[in-house]
Design a protein around this motif. Structure first.
Motif: not given
Length: 103
Positions: A3-4, A54-55, A58-59, A61, A64-66, A68, A74
């Motif tokens: 998990s993140i 972490i990246y 997050a991808q 999940s 999570i919409n960041f 990168w 980043t």
């Protein structure tokens, strides 16, 4: 895949160890420069790999919409990690190799 939250825990641990290596490096350089450089290199690799984990988490999940690769800090960290990780031509030398082995 972890998990993140688990990846953040691993990343924070890598940051702590890297900080310890940085603090102890000057004294260790006087005694064993190759070990000091190796410790610094391992610390940097652990931080970069932890960040990439972490990246990856997050991808995976949907929550999570960041952006990168659109944010310079980043994107730079990911590029450095990938360059070191996919260093097939061995043109990117490690910290240890740079300081302790002949060119």
């Amino acid at each position: 895949m972890k998990s993140i939250s688990e990846e953040f825990d691993s990343f924070s641990h890598a940051l702590r160890l890297n900080t310890e290596h940085l603090i102890h490096a000057p004294a260790l350089m006087k005694v064993d420069p190759q070990e000091a450089a190796g410790n610094l290199d391992l610390g940097l690799s652990a931080v970069l790999n932890g960040f990439h984990s972490i990246y990856d988490a997050a991808q995976a999940s949907s929550q999570i919409n960041f952006p990168w690769n659109k944010a310079a800090p980043t994107a730079t960290l990911l590029a450095i990690r990938n360059a070191r990780h996919h260093n097939h031509a061995h043109r990117i030398r490690s910290v240890e190799t740079y300081f302790t082995r002949p060119r």
